[in-house]
Design a protein around this motif. Sequence first.
Motif, short mmCIF file in Angstrom:
data_model
loop_
_atom_site.label_atom_id
_atom_site.label_comp_id
_atom_site.label_asym_id
_atom_site.label_seq_id
_atom_site.Cartn_x
_atom_site.Cartn_y
_atom_site.Cartn_z
N LEU A 90 0.84 -1.20 0.00
CA LEU A 90 0.00 0.00 0.00
C LEU A 90 0.87 1.25 0.00
O LEU A 90 0.56 2.23 -0.69
N ASP A 91 1.97 1.23 0.74
CA ASP A 91 2.90 2.36 0.76
C ASP A 91 3.51 2.58 -0.62
O ASP A 91 3.60 3.71 -1.10
N ALA A 92 3.91 1.49 -1.27
CA ALA A 92 4.50 1.61 -2.61
C ALA A 92 3.48 2.17 -3.61
O ALA A 92 3.82 3.01 -4.45
N LEU A 93 2.23 1.71 -3.51
CA LEU A 93 1.19 2.23 -4.41
C LEU A 93 0.94 3.71 -4.16
O LEU A 93 0.76 4.49 -5.11
N ALA A 94 0.93 4.13 -2.90
CA ALA A 94 0.71 5.54 -2.57
C ALA A 94 1.84 6.40 -3.09
O ALA A 94 1.62 7.48 -3.65
N ARG A 95 3.08 5.93 -2.94
CA ARG A 95 4.23 6.68 -3.46
C ARG A 95 4.21 6.76 -4.98
O ARG A 95 4.50 7.80 -5.56
N GLN A 96 3.85 5.67 -5.62
CA GLN A 96 3.77 5.66 -7.08
C GLN A 96 2.71 6.64 -7.56
O GLN A 96 2.93 7.39 -8.51
N HIS A 97 1.58 6.67 -6.89
CA HIS A 97 0.50 7.59 -7.25
C HIS A 97 0.91 9.04 -7.01
O HIS A 97 0.62 9.92 -7.83
N ALA A 98 1.62 9.29 -5.92
CA ALA A 98 2.10 10.65 -5.63
C ALA A 98 3.09 11.11 -6.69
O ALA A 98 3.03 12.27 -7.14
N CYS A 99 3.99 10.24 -7.10
CA CYS A 99 4.95 10.59 -8.16
C CYS A 99 4.24 10.89 -9.47
O CYS A 99 4.58 11.86 -10.17
N TYR A 100 3.24 10.09 -9.80
CA TYR A 100 2.48 10.33 -11.02
C TYR A 100 1.78 11.69 -10.95
O TYR A 100 1.80 12.45 -11.92
N ASN A 101 1.18 12.01 -9.80
CA ASN A 101 0.51 13.30 -9.65
C ASN A 101 1.48 14.46 -9.77
O ASN A 101 1.16 15.49 -10.36
N LEU A 102 2.68 14.32 -9.21
CA LEU A 102 3.69 15.38 -9.33
C LEU A 102 4.12 15.58 -10.79
O LEU A 102 4.29 16.71 -11.24
N GLN A 103 4.28 14.49 -11.52
CA GLN A 103 4.65 14.60 -12.94
C GLN A 103 3.54 15.29 -13.73
O GLN A 103 3.81 16.15 -14.57
N GLN A 104 2.30 14.92 -13.45
CA GLN A 104 1.17 15.54 -14.15
C GLN A 104 1.06 17.02 -13.80
O GLN A 104 0.73 17.85 -14.66
N CYS A 105 1.34 17.36 -12.55
CA CYS A 105 1.30 18.75 -12.11
C CYS A 105 2.35 19.56 -12.87
O CYS A 105 2.08 20.66 -13.35
N GLY A 106 3.57 19.02 -12.98
CA GLY A 106 4.63 19.70 -13.73
C GLY A 106 4.27 19.89 -15.18
O GLY A 106 4.51 20.95 -15.76
N THR A 107 3.69 18.87 -15.78
CA THR A 107 3.26 18.96 -17.19
C THR A 107 2.19 20.03 -17.37
O THR A 107 2.25 20.84 -18.29
N THR A 108 1.22 20.05 -16.47
CA THR A 108 0.14 21.03 -16.55
C THR A 108 0.67 22.45 -16.36
O THR A 108 0.30 23.36 -17.11
#
Length: 101
Positions: free
Chosen positions: A57-75
């Motif tokens: 669950l921790d790994a999934l949360a970190r993976q999701h957070a990284c994805y959100n940060l990448q999308q934020c940078g792109t936006t």
Amino acid sequence: MHPLRRKLSSQELNQIFEVFMGQLRQLFGLKSTGFYKGSSGTSVLLASERGFTEWELDALARQHACYNLQQCGTTLGSLSRLVQSLPRMIIKDEIGKQVSL
């Protein structure tokens, strides 16, 4: 009781939910087996009664957070390019002071 309905035993339900949890784990990109094969041999990882271990669950949360940060940078990059392409866009001075490029 409806003629097409039948009660499932706890063993049948357990088998059904094992398949369900295996498929759910695959959707999340997790292995469905209870062990991890490393270069030094097989390390057994204890499965959680809930179907997911804390570290998974921790790994999934970190993976999701990284994805959100990448999308934020792109936006933000897209918004920056858009604003730069509109040189006559009127921006209030107080907002302009808050934004530094």
